[in-house]
Design a protein around this motif. Structure first.
Motif, PDB file in Angstrom:
ATOM      1  N   GLY A 154       0.822  -1.202   0.000  1.00  0.00           N
ATOM      2  CA  GLY A 154       0.000   0.000   0.000  1.00  0.00           C
ATOM      3  C   GLY A 154       0.855   1.251   0.000  1.00  0.00           C
ATOM      4  O   GLY A 154       0.545   2.247  -0.667  1.00  0.00           O
ATOM      5  N   PHE A 155       1.944   1.221   0.727  1.00  0.00           N
ATOM      6  CA  PHE A 155       2.869   2.342   0.773  1.00  0.00           C
ATOM      7  C   PHE A 155       3.524   2.547  -0.590  1.00  0.00           C
ATOM      8  O   PHE A 155       3.595   3.668  -1.117  1.00  0.00           O
ATOM      9  N   LEU A 156       4.021   1.456  -1.182  1.00  0.00           N
ATOM     10  CA  LEU A 156       4.743   1.558  -2.460  1.00  0.00           C
ATOM     11  C   LEU A 156       3.831   2.003  -3.597  1.00  0.00           C
ATOM     12  O   LEU A 156       4.254   2.761  -4.482  1.00  0.00           O
ATOM     13  N   TYR A 157       2.584   1.563  -3.604  1.00  0.00           N
ATOM     14  CA  TYR A 157       1.668   1.966  -4.674  1.00  0.00           C
ATOM     15  C   TYR A 157       1.377   3.470  -4.613  1.00  0.00           C
ATOM     16  O   TYR A 157       1.239   4.124  -5.643  1.00  0.00           O
ATOM     17  N   SER A 173       2.469  11.501   2.821  1.00  0.00           N
ATOM     18  CA  SER A 173       1.329  12.000   3.594  1.00  0.00           C
ATOM     19  C   SER A 173       0.066  11.218   3.272  1.00  0.00           C
ATOM     20  O   SER A 173      -0.677  10.807   4.175  1.00  0.00           O
ATOM     21  N   LEU A 174      -0.188  10.991   1.989  1.00  0.00           N
ATOM     22  CA  LEU A 174      -1.393  10.264   1.599  1.00  0.00           C
ATOM     23  C   LEU A 174      -1.315   8.797   1.995  1.00  0.00           C
ATOM     24  O   LEU A 174      -2.316   8.194   2.394  1.00  0.00           O
ATOM     25  N   ALA A 175      -0.124   8.199   1.894  1.00  0.00           N
ATOM     26  CA  ALA A 175       0.030   6.795   2.280  1.00  0.00           C
ATOM     27  C   ALA A 175      -0.250   6.599   3.766  1.00  0.00           C
ATOM     28  O   ALA A 175      -0.955   5.660   4.163  1.00  0.00           O
ATOM     29  N   PRO A 411       3.576  12.015   9.046  1.00  0.00           N
ATOM     30  CA  PRO A 411       4.314  12.181   7.780  1.00  0.00           C
ATOM     31  C   PRO A 411       5.579  13.031   7.894  1.00  0.00           C
ATOM     32  O   PRO A 411       6.632  12.618   7.368  1.00  0.00           O
ATOM     33  N   PRO A 412       5.575  14.193   8.575  1.00  0.00           N
ATOM     34  CA  PRO A 412       6.832  14.938   8.694  1.00  0.00           C
ATOM     35  C   PRO A 412       7.911  14.161   9.449  1.00  0.00           C
ATOM     36  O   PRO A 412       9.093  14.232   9.090  1.00  0.00           O
ATOM     37  N   ALA A 413       7.492  13.416  10.481  1.00  0.00           N
ATOM     38  CA  ALA A 413       8.470  12.649  11.249  1.00  0.00           C
ATOM     39  C   ALA A 413       9.099  11.556  10.393  1.00  0.00           C
ATOM     40  O   ALA A 413      10.325  11.367  10.403  1.00  0.00           O
ATOM     41  N   ILE A 414       8.287  10.835   9.647  1.00  0.00           N
ATOM     42  CA  ILE A 414       8.810   9.753   8.814  1.00  0.00           C
ATOM     43  C   ILE A 414       9.664  10.318   7.674  1.00  0.00           C
ATOM     44  O   ILE A 414      10.716   9.765   7.337  1.00  0.00           O
TER      45      ILE A 414
END
Length: 561
Positions: A154-157, A173-175, A411-414
């Protein structure tokens, strides 16, 4: 290869011009052209596939946690026994993504995706035929294994749909928004599915999602990176010890509060297994030239700080995933009465993710974190004023703020952590992913276990305080007992028994009030954590600014001197 003939030509006197002709070959190679941007319709298809895969994985993950009371009857299980369904799922799932990263790199992305979704589909179909708790536990174990590839897919797509410049901003962010959506959406649709066909409808819906994901993966292939032989024999040994350690830890965190931490001997034995297994894995990894996980880097100051931030975030989000849901459960509300609350939570999660995707850029992480912490802190503080008359409508705004804060924080942290790993080199990406997985999977379980235990202890404290004031010598207490027992006056003629029934009913109300106060304490602690984290962040930013100003003054003084 081109440097070999050039050297031979320089050693041949009959062909003095060849070195000149070979000069362009010796020049630096031209970098490959950047990939062409994906057409909008195709990008939208990949984004939809990412959402589908995230929902498939998330529904399987939250299926049991959201519907334990509904599953107990068909499986013939008590609430204590049903907890093992969650433990069986999380035991392999907590560590398997670590192994799948290297498997994917060595054997190829497409075979990995096709095999992963095929196994998940088979396991989902088998769920339809279970009729007892033992079979369900075994299948949940294999479901945890089969679902592990879906989270990374799901992340890669989602990242596939964006250009490299937007992968770590809009894409991530969307993932992560999709991942956050899974829990409220599972609770949102579960009541309707149960009304349609009971627990079997839930399982059939999971199969339908798996089939759609199966089709999406075959229709939309991912860009396959070159295969690299990265798996070594010691990787397998290290991973087995890591899997045992993480699995034992996951089981303890899921079941510890139910069986209570110091009461069951096997909880201590599992903790010993966890410590021994992870210690052996650490010894192996520290003595390898090419370790599976770079522990020295993981225990560096900056990575420990990063891991601490993620763990703190997961603890604060327990307000929504564990504390608030449990609060409404003790007040007697079921999932179908919380549909509005989960709908608001889902919409706030989407809104927070879209805002984060629009504004996230390098350098803006502290500002986004500050906003997220304040939203979580204010929302938890508002929830800390709940009473036994509080209903979901009174928590719409507070829960929306917490959901939006969660979407803004991660998302900003990752993105910053991923950038930190890339600066050290591609080999550090796997170590970074370990940090992310541990803080999110085990950290989420730890948050639920910690605050669940805190609520249990505070409920006993408040119960004792309230019970001390409940004496029949108090006219108000005696009147309340008479009022409660009056409902049974026509069926119970013995006055002593009638009075005892009134005392029992009053005791139930005291326990309920103690539970409400205990949950308020948990909400308030989470609010304090958020405010404390925001204050620490402000101090850190101020310290950095002061250091930068001092450094500029010194440079200016050196130039002038």
């Amino acid at each position: 290869m081109s440097s070999v003939p050039a050297t031979e030509a320089r050693g041949t006197e009959d062909e003095p011009q060849e070195p000149v002709e070979e000069q362009p070959v010796e020049a630096a190679p031209v970098p490959p052209p950047a990939p062409a941007p994906m057409a909008p319709p195709r990008a939208a298809a990949y984004m939809a596939a990412s959402t589908l895969l995230a929902m498939t994985q998330g529904f399987g993950l939250n299926l049991v946690a959201a519907n334990i009371p509904q599953l107990q009857g068909p499986l013939g299980a008590t609430s204590t026994e049903a907890v093992w369904l969650i433990a069986a799922y999380m035991a392999p799932n907590a560590s398997l993504s670590l192994a799948l990263i290297k498997i994917r790199n060595q054997y190829g992305l497409r075979p990995f995706a096709e095999l992963g979704i095929a196994v998940f589909l088979v396991v989902s179909v088998l769920h339809i035929f279970i009729t007892d708790l033992q079979s369900a536990i075994v299948l949940r174990f294999f479901a945890g294994i089969a679902a592990a590839p879906l989270s990374s897919l799901g992340f890669l797509y989602m990242l596939e749909a964006f250009s490299p410049a937007r992968k770590l901003t809009v894409g991530i962010s969307l993932a992560l928004t999709n991942i956050g959506l899974a829990a409220p959406l599972t609770r949102l649709i579960s009541p309707a599915l149960i009304d349609l066909g009971g627990v079997r409808a839930l399982l059939q819906f999971e199969v339908a999602l798996a089939m759609l994901s199966f089709a999406a993966i075959y229709l939309l292939p991912l860009t396959a990176p070159p295969r690299v032989k990265v798996i070594e024999k010691l990787d397998i040994v290290s991973y087995l010890f890591i899997a045992f350690g993480f699995g034992a830890g996951a089981v303890v965190l899921v079941t510890g509060r139910t069986y209570w931490w110091l009461e069951a001997q096997w909880i201590g034995e599992l903790l010993v297994v966890m410590v021994v297994a992870l210690t052996i894995a650490a010894v192996i990894e520290l003595n390898r030239k090419t370790p599976l996980i770079d522990l020295r880097w993981l225990f560096s100051r900056e990575i420990l700080h990063f891991a601490g931030v993620l763990i703190l975030f997961r603890l604060m989000l327990a307000e929504q995933t564990a504390v608030a849901g449990n609060f409404f459960q003790i007040t007697g509300l079921l999932n179908d009465q919380l549909i509005g609350l989960y709908g608001v939570t889902a919409l706030a999660t989407i809104a927070g993710g879209l805002v984060c995707a629009a504004v996230l850029k390098p350098g803006r992480e502290p500002g986004l974190h500050m906003v997220a912490l304040m939203l979580i802190g204010v929302g938890a503080y508002l929830d800390s004023h709940a009473t036994n008359l509080t209903r979901p409508e009174q928590m719409y705004w507070s829960q929306a703020m917490i959901a939006a804060g969660g979407s803004l924080f991660l998302p900003p942290a990752i993105a910053s952590g991923f950038t930190l790993a890339l600066r050290k080199g591609p080999q550090y990406i796997l170590s970074f992913i370990v940090v992310f997985l541990v803080t999110q999977s085990l950290g989420g379980l730890a948050g639920s276990a910690l605050f669940g235990s805190f609520i249990t202890l505070r409920e006993k404290f408040h119960s004792n305080i309230l019970a001390e004031a409940m004496t029949l010598a108090d006219p108000l207490v005696a009147a309340r007992v008479s009022q409660l027992s009056a409902a049974y006056g026509r069926t119970i003629v013995d006055s002593a028994v009638l009075k005892a029934e009134g005392v029992a009913l009053l005791s139930q109300q005291v326990t309920r009030e103690a539970n409400v106060l205990a949950h308020n304490d948990a909400f308030f602690v989470i609010a304090l954590l958020a405010v404390g984290a925001a204050a620490a962040l402000a101090i850190h930013l101020l310290t950095v600014r002061i250091r930068e100003a001092i450094a500029r003054d010194r440079e200016q003084a050196a130039v002038e001197g």
